[in-house]
Design a protein around this motif. Structure first.
Motif, PDB file in Angstrom:
ATOM      1  N   LYS B  65       0.835  -1.208   0.000  1.00  0.00           N
ATOM      2  CA  LYS B  65       0.000   0.000   0.000  1.00  0.00           C
ATOM      3  C   LYS B  65       0.877   1.268   0.000  1.00  0.00           C
ATOM      4  O   LYS B  65       0.520   2.281  -0.601  1.00  0.00           O
ATOM      5  N   ARG B  68       1.689   1.596  -3.564  1.00  0.00           N
ATOM      6  CA  ARG B  68       0.506   1.881  -4.392  1.00  0.00           C
ATOM      7  C   ARG B  68       0.030   3.314  -4.147  1.00  0.00           C
ATOM      8  O   ARG B  68      -0.460   3.976  -5.060  1.00  0.00           O
ATOM      9  N   SER B  69       0.172   3.783  -2.879  1.00  0.00           N
ATOM     10  CA  SER B  69      -0.274   5.157  -2.582  1.00  0.00           C
ATOM     11  C   SER B  69       0.899   6.129  -2.578  1.00  0.00           C
ATOM     12  O   SER B  69       0.911   7.114  -1.840  1.00  0.00           O
ATOM     13  N   SER B 230      -7.851   7.825   7.302  1.00  0.00           N
ATOM     14  CA  SER B 230      -7.990   6.384   7.118  1.00  0.00           C
ATOM     15  C   SER B 230      -8.796   5.755   8.241  1.00  0.00           C
ATOM     16  O   SER B 230      -9.502   4.767   8.039  1.00  0.00           O
ATOM     17  N   ASN B 235     -10.106   2.499   6.656  1.00  0.00           N
ATOM     18  CA  ASN B 235      -9.141   2.050   5.646  1.00  0.00           C
ATOM     19  C   ASN B 235      -7.852   1.621   6.370  1.00  0.00           C
ATOM     20  O   ASN B 235      -6.887   2.351   6.443  1.00  0.00           O
ATOM     21  N   GLU B 237      -5.629  -0.563   5.697  1.00  0.00           N
ATOM     22  CA  GLU B 237      -4.425  -0.703   4.874  1.00  0.00           C
ATOM     23  C   GLU B 237      -3.679   0.628   4.796  1.00  0.00           C
ATOM     24  O   GLU B 237      -2.472   0.684   4.990  1.00  0.00           O
ATOM     25  N   LEU B 238      -4.422   1.700   4.528  1.00  0.00           N
ATOM     26  CA  LEU B 238      -3.805   3.026   4.452  1.00  0.00           C
ATOM     27  C   LEU B 238      -3.252   3.434   5.820  1.00  0.00           C
ATOM     28  O   LEU B 238      -2.178   4.016   5.929  1.00  0.00           O
ATOM     29  N   ALA B 241      -0.082   1.557   6.337  1.00  0.00           N
ATOM     30  CA  ALA B 241       0.931   2.092   5.419  1.00  0.00           C
ATOM     31  C   ALA B 241       1.457   3.436   5.948  1.00  0.00           C
ATOM     32  O   ALA B 241       2.663   3.701   5.918  1.00  0.00           O
TER      33      ALA B 241
END
Lengths: 257, 279
Positions: B65, B68-69, B230, B235, B237-238, B241
């Protein structure tokens, strides 16, 4: 007649503590001549170090007068070199930088005194160690570095507070000989504090005997030993006799059993 | 008189006694094994128990993540880093200055000490909204919280180091006809450096959490803002991360300070390689 370098008159020192007053020194009186090697001998805790600090101007006596080279001591005595019981080297400075501290603080010409510092280090056998840090040296080497620091500005007066007390007996004998060598070369006035009778007799012109607390100078003995002194001096009859006499007077006043 | 001089021991100064192999084992291998083990257990727990990502994302999901972010973090991380640097720099400057004042004057110490302890006991998250009212809805209040949280350990450690000088050392410098300033500059200040760095290492973690706490209360940017966001979106995952990024920043600052410390005080006992150690 040599001039008087250290004049101590009726000096008393009382420390106020939570448990009441402690009389460290009681009416101490003596005079050391220029160029003389003068020792103060006494048992632990008799106020010898206190007396040295007073002469160095680091402590103010409760009563009495101290003069060095004719001027009354009111603050840290100028032109003095002090060697303490422990080397008190700064562990963030190299050996040379430790010696040079004296020149830095006194705002002396660093370039010129750096050469002198190197010469002194060589004289005490520390050539090649000038860039080492204190922790890399043995105790004897550390104390020799601290002697260089006390000598680097060439002071006429050297105050030594049991400088070899923490060293082993063999190193101590060698340091005594080296100290005499340095002294004979420079002829400074030395005030040497010790609790070793043979050391005091071996080094000094005169030995003052200090009684236990409150410290008082009872007797000043001349050693009358020829110079230069060597290892053989310690087997000399006069040496042995003087040590014996001093031991008896210390015994008489109860400093040793 | 040279007899016996050679018998005196000179302790070796060199490091790397244990060589590269020893360094790799101690500094790299052991921590790597520990971290790998921890992450494996975490990963296995998520996979075996089939946990939902909102409950607990796996470490692989959390790490991926981060990448990805990437764009999100590139936007938000610099803001937080700036706040940390600002707060921490203020702490160092004002912290060392405060320690100096306290050590210089006994009266000042009596005046400053109680104020310091009082400051330290304030729960900053509760005053953060007030700081926004005072300093505005910008990065200033975050820098202030970061500063307030990291200031105390630096003052306490540095003052302790400035005071921890033997009396003999002070007398030794005084005997050189030193001024009060010279006594301080030549003995108390260098003596305080190892203590200062200990405090500074503790403080860097506080400065990091301080910036995040400051962002919690009200922000448009920053990693603290991402954490709040998040959380409200569940969220996880965020969230994880972001925590990874915050930790990486904290660790990075820590190592930076450690590196500066090594440069500044190579003489300190912690950086000497001694015989019989590191084996």
């Amino acid at each position: 007649m040599a001039e008087t370098t250290i004049l101590v008159e009726d000096v008393s020192m009382v420390f106020s503590t939570r448990d009441g007053d402690v009389h460290a020194l009681d009416k101490v009186d003596f005079a050391a001549r220029e160029g003389e090697f003068f020792s103060i001998l006494g048992p632990s805790g008799c106020g010898k170090s206190t007396l040295l600090r007073i002469i160095g101007g680091l402590l103010r006596p409760t009563a009495g007068r101290v003069a060095v080279n004719g001027s009354r001591v009111v603050g840290p005595t100028p032109d003095v070199g002090i060697v303490f019981q422990s080397p008190v080297l700064m562990n963030w400075r190299t050996v040379l930088e430790n010696v040079m501290l004296q020149a830095e603080v006194r705002h002396l010409n660093l370039k010129q005194y750096r050469e002198r510092a190197m010469g002194l280090l060589e004289m005490v056998g520390l050539a090649g160690f000038e860039d080492k840090y204190p922790y890399q040296l043995s105790g004897g080497m550390q104390q020799r570095a601290s002697i260089c620091r006390a000598l680097v500005h060439d002071p006429p007066l050297l105050l030594m507070d049991e400088p070899f007390g923490a060293l082993d007996a063999l190193t101590r004998e060698r340091m005594n000989l080296e100290l005499l060598r340095i002294w004979e070369a420079s002829r400074k006035t030395v005030l040497f504090i010790t609790h070793s009778i043979p050391e005091a007799v071996f080094l000094s012109d005169r030995v003052a005997i200090m009684s236990p607390r409150p410290g008082h100078l009872d007797e000043i003995a001349s050693t009358r030993l020829p110079r230069p002194r060597t290892m053989a001096t310690m087997e000399d009859e006069t040496f042995v006799k003087t040590v014996g006499t001093i031991r008896r007077s210390l015994k008489q006043e109860g400093s040793i059993d | 008189m040279n007899v016996g001089r050679q018998t005196e021991t000179v302790r070796p100064a060199g490091r790397a006694r244990a060589g590269w192999g020893g360094f790799l084992t101690a500094e790299i291998l052991y921590p790597a094994v520990a971290v790998t083990l921890l992450l494996t257990v975490w990963q296995l727990t998520v996979v075996v128990l089939d946990l939902r990502p909102t409950f607990l994302p796996s470490p692989t999901a959390a790490f991926s993540k981060v990448f990805r972010s990437y764009d999100t973090f590139v936007t938000h991380a610099p803001v937080t880093i700036f706040e940390i640097v600002g707060g921490y720099a203020l702490s160092i400057v004002l912290g060392v200055a405060t320690a100096f004042v306290m050590v210089w004057s006994r009266v000042m110490e009596k005046i400053v000490s109680p104020i310091l302890v009082f400051l330290q006991t304030i729960p900053y998250i509760s005053v953060a909204p007030l700081l926004i009212i005072w300093f505005g809805f910008n990065i200033a209040p975050k820098i202030v919280v970061s500063f307030l949280m990291s200031y105390f350990p630096i003052v306490v450690a540095t003052a302790a180091g400035m005071n921890a000088v033997e009396n003999d050392m002070i007398d030794m410098v005084r005997s050189m006809s030193a001024s009060k300033w010279q006594v301080f500059w030549k003995s108390r200040f260098p003596n305080s450096l190892p203590y200062f760095f200990s405090g500074a290492k503790i403080a860097v973690a506080f400065a990091t959490s301080g910036a995040i706490v400051g962002e919690y209360v009200g922000a448009d940017y920053g990693l603290g803002y991402l954490i709040v966001l998040s959380n409200s979106d569940t969220n996880s995952e965020l969230l994880f991360a972001t925590i990874i990024v915050v930790s990486a920043i904290g660790v990075g600052f820590f190592w930076l300070i450690h590196w500066v410390e090594k440069l500044c005080i190579p003489w300190h006992v912690a950086f000497r390689e001694e015989e019989g150690r590191a084996r």
